[in-house]
Design an enzyme around this catalytic site. Structure first.
Site, PDB file in Angstrom:
ATOM      1  N   HIS A 123      11.698-121.696 -16.381  1.00 17.73           N
ATOM      2  CA  HIS A 123      11.966-121.148 -14.989  1.00 17.73           C
ATOM      3  C   HIS A 123      10.586-120.700 -14.612  1.00 17.73           C
ATOM      4  CE1 HIS A 123      13.253-117.672 -12.515  1.00 17.73           C
ATOM      5  NE2 HIS A 123      14.449-118.310 -12.511  1.00 17.73           N
ATOM      6  N   ASP A 200      12.566-117.012 -24.071  1.00 18.89           N
ATOM      7  CA  ASP A 200      13.213-116.585 -22.844  1.00 18.89           C
ATOM      8  C   ASP A 200      14.591-116.813 -22.749  1.00 18.89           C
ATOM      9  OD1 ASP A 200      14.266-116.496 -20.280  1.00 18.89           O
ATOM     10  OD2 ASP A 200      12.952-117.520 -19.375  1.00 18.89           O
ATOM     11  N   GLN A 203      19.165-117.576 -20.243  1.00 17.05           N
ATOM     12  CA  GLN A 203      20.485-118.300 -20.118  1.00 17.05           C
ATOM     13  C   GLN A 203      21.216-118.602 -21.712  1.00 17.05           C
ATOM     14  OE1 GLN A 203      22.007-119.319 -17.525  1.00 17.05           O
ATOM     15  NE2 GLN A 203      20.094-118.840 -16.322  1.00 17.05           N
ATOM     16  N   LYS A 226      22.761-111.545 -16.087  1.00 27.79           N
ATOM     17  CA  LYS A 226      23.495-112.501 -16.465  1.00 27.79           C
ATOM     18  C   LYS A 226      24.516-112.456 -17.872  1.00 27.79           C
ATOM     19  CE  LYS A 226      19.441-115.088 -15.044  1.00 27.79           C
ATOM     20  NZ  LYS A 226      19.758-115.971 -13.670  1.00 27.79           N
ATOM     21  N   CYS A 364      14.640-122.601  -9.273  1.00 32.87           N
ATOM     22  CA  CYS A 364      13.302-121.946  -9.795  1.00 32.87           C
ATOM     23  C   CYS A 364      12.606-122.823 -10.757  1.00 32.87           C
ATOM     24  CB  CYS A 364      13.547-120.481  -9.999  1.00 32.87           C
ATOM     25  SG  CYS A 364      14.081-119.414  -8.827  1.00 32.87           S
TER      26      CYS A 364
HETATM   27  N1  PLP Z   1      14.400-117.616 -17.074  1.00 30.21           N
HETATM   28  C1  PLP Z   1      15.521-118.211 -17.063  1.00 30.21           C
HETATM   29  C2  PLP Z   1      15.778-119.471 -17.890  1.00 30.21           C
HETATM   30  C3  PLP Z   1      16.595-118.223 -15.968  1.00 30.21           C
HETATM   31  O1  PLP Z   1      17.582-118.632 -15.818  1.00 30.21           O
HETATM   32  C4  PLP Z   1      16.159-116.994 -14.864  1.00 30.21           C
HETATM   33  C5  PLP Z   1      17.029-116.514 -13.890  1.00 30.21           C
HETATM   34  O2  PLP Z   1      17.980-117.411 -13.297  1.00 30.21           O
HETATM   35  C6  PLP Z   1      15.007-116.070 -15.511  1.00 30.21           C
HETATM   36  C7  PLP Z   1      14.387-116.354 -16.329  1.00 30.21           C
HETATM   37  C8  PLP Z   1      14.850-115.009 -14.552  1.00 30.21           C
HETATM   38  O3  PLP Z   1      15.671-114.036 -14.630  1.00 30.21           O
HETATM   39  P1  PLP Z   1      15.805-112.589 -13.561  1.00 30.21           P
HETATM   40  O4  PLP Z   1      15.587-113.337 -12.223  1.00 30.21           O
HETATM   41  O5  PLP Z   1      17.035-112.027 -13.815  1.00 30.21           O
HETATM   42  O6  PLP Z   1      14.468-111.847 -14.083  1.00 30.21           O
END
Ligand code: PLP
Length: 406
Positions: A123, A200, A203, A226, A364
Site C-alpha cells: 500500500h 504492515d 489487512q 479495519k 492505493c
Molecule cells: N496498509 C494496508 C495494507 C492497507 O490496506 C491500508 C489501508 O487500506 C493501509 C496500510 C493504510 O491504513 P490507514 O489508512 O488506516 O492508515
C-alpha cells in the site's frame, strides 16, 4: 464456527441500512469495517459521562477516561500477545504507525547509502514514508517483486539484502490481491542478517491470529477502523529494545518528563511516542472492538471469511468475462477482478445503484497495478458478517452489468 449470523448482523446497526431503497450489501471491508453497537455505545457513554483529558487530571472524569484508555492498551497487548504494554503505542492508524517508525527509526539508524527493503505489493502507506526517508537521508529503497499469481518472490530476497540493509517493511496481507504473505520466512531471513522487520498488519489483524512474540517481528502496525473500531485510531507495536533506542517522533505534551529551555527530557514508553492529546475515546472504542472480535473468536472469523472467499471465487469464476488479480495459494477474503473488459468504475457504479458497495480503482497500490499493466480493479472484500446470499446479489448485479454493456 460462527452461529446465528442474523443475530450477529444485528450487532452492526448499519447493516440494516438501505442504499437507493435496496438492502445494503457491504463488500468494502478492506477499506473500512462497520462498527458493532458495543463500540458505538461505549464511545457514546464516555463522551456523555466521562470526557476528561487523560493522564494529567485529578478529577473524576479524567481518572475514568485514563483508566479506560489504559485498559484498552492492555486489551491490545493481550490480543497481539506483546510482552509488555510499554510496547503498545496508540497512533492514528497504520499510516501513522509506519510514519512514526520511518521518521524515528530512520532518523537514528538510517544514513547515506543505507538500504530499506519493501515489496512491490505494498500500500502507498508502506512505500511513501520510506521514499521520503530515503530522500532525506540519501538512502536507497529496494523492492521485493511478486509473481503474476500475486505471491512474493521469496527466492529473490537474499540477493536484495546487503550489509547496508537497515530494515525490511512488508505487508502481512495484500489489500489489493488478498495474498497472505509468508512473513515468518521474511522475518527469519532478516534476523539471520540482524535486520529488523516491520509488518504492515492493516489487512491481517482482523482476519487471523497475530502473536507478535511468536512472529518475532520488530514492529507491527494496524488500524482500529479495519478491525471494527473507530476511525482515527491505530497501533504501533514495537519491541521495547527498539523503542527505547529510538528518539521521539513528535514533540509536545505528555511525551516529556521535564521541559526547560536548557534541556528537555522525555517520558517513559509508551508515552514518549504519544505527544499531545491522543484519541483516547477512540482507543477505548478500539478496545471494545477487539473485545468483540475476541468474543467471536478470531479462528471462527477466519473460518467464516474463508468460506465466503471460496464461495465468492467459485461463483465469480462461472463468468467467462472475469479476470482475477491475486490467485495466491493463501488468500484472505479479498477478490480483485476485472469484468467484461469494462472500466472498474463503470462496474462499481452500477453495482452501487443496486445497493452493493465494492471498491474500484488502484486501492492505493499503484506500483502493483503497474506490474499488471492495468489502471485498477473491482474489489469485493468480505467480513464475517457478510453472507452467501449477499454474494448471490453481487452475481445478479454482474449479470445486469453484462446485459447493460452487451
Ligand atoms: N496498509 C494496508 C495494507 C492497507 O490496506 C491500508 C489501508 O487500506 C493501509 C496500510 C493504510 O491504513 P490507514 O489508512 O488506516 O492508515
Amino acid at each position: 464456527m460462527i452461529q446465528n449470523i442474523k443475530k450477529i448482523r444485528e450487532d452492526f446497526p448499519i447493516l440494516s441500512q438501505t442504499a437507493y431503497g435496496k438492502p445494503l450489501v457491504y463488500f468494502d471491508n478492506a477499506a473500512t469495517t462497520q462498527k458493532p453497537s458495543t463500540v458505538l455505545d461505549i464511545m457514546d457513554e464516555y463522551y456523555k459521562n466521562y470526557n476528561g483529558n487523560i493522564h494529567r487530571g485529578v478529577h473524576f472524569m479524567s481518572d475514568k477516561a485514563t483508566a479506560g484508555f489504559e485498559k484498552a492498551r492492555k486489551t491490545v497487548q493481550k490480543f497481539i500477545n506483546a510482552s509488555s504494554d510499554r510496547e503498545i503505542i496508540f497512533t492514528s492508524g497504520t499510516t501513522g504507525s509506519i510514519n512514526l517508525v520511518a521518521s524515528s527509526f530512520g532518523e537514528k539508524f538510517v544514513g547515506e547509502g543505507d538500504e530499506i527493503i519493501v515489496s512491490e505489493m505494498e500500500h502507498h502507506s508502506n512505500i511513501v514514508p520510506w521514499q521520503l526517508l530515503c530522500e532525506r537521508k540519501k538512502a536507497v529503497l529496494k523492492v521485493i517483486p511478486f509473481n503474476l499469481k500475486g505471491e512474493l518472490e521469496y527466492d529473490k530476497i537474499p540477493s536484495l539484502i546487503s550489509e547496508k540493509t537497515k530494515l525490511i517493511s512488508v505487508t502481512h496481507i495484500s489489500n489489493a490481491l488478498g495474498t497472505v504473505n509468508d512473513i515468518r520466512q521474511i522475518i527469519g531471513l532478516a534476523h539471520k542478517n540482524n535486520i529488523p522487520v516491520l509488518i504492515d498488519g492493516a489487512q491481517a489483524i482482523q482476519h487471523l491470529k497475530v502473536d507478535v512474540q511468536e512472529l518475532d517481528c520488530d514492529f507491527y502496525a494496524f488500524s482500529g477502523h479495519k478491525i471494527y473500531g473507530p476511525t482515527g485510531t491505530g497501533v504501533l507495536y514495537g519491541k521495547e529494545s527498539w523503542l527505547e533506542k529510538m528518539p521521539p517522533y513528535q514533540g509536545g505534551g505528555e511525551m516529556i518528563r521535564k521541559v526547560s529551555f536548557k534541556k528537555t527530557t522525555f517520558n517513559d514508553l509508551p508515552f514518549k511516542f504519544e505527544a499531545g492529546t491522543p484519541n483516547y475515546i477512540g482507543a477505548i472504542g478500539m478496545g471494545a472492538a477487539i473485545e468483540y472480535v475476541q468474543n467471536l473468536g478470531i479462528e471462527n472469523i477466519a473460518e467464516a471469511e474463508n468460506e465466503l472467499l471460496n464461495y465468492g471465487t467459485k461463483k465469480l469464476s462461472e463468468f467467462e468475462e472475469i479476470v482475477f488479480y491475486g490467485t495466491a495459494e493463501k488468500k484472505a477474503s479479498v477478490i480483485s477482478f476485472l469484468f467484461n473488459n469494462l472500466n472498474p468504475y463503470d462496474v462499481g457504479t452500477i453495482l452501487d445503484k443496486l445497493g452493493i458497495a465494492v471498491r474500484t480503482g488502484t486501492h492505493c497500490t499503484e506500483p502493483l497495478m503497474e506490474k499488471f499493466n492495468i489502471t485498477g480493479t473491482v474489489r469485493a472484500s468480505f467480513a464475517f458478517y457478510n453472507t452467501k446470499e449477499e454474494i448471490d446479489k453481487l452475481i445478479e448485479g454482474l449479470v445486469k452489468v453484462k446485459k447493460l454493456f452487451g
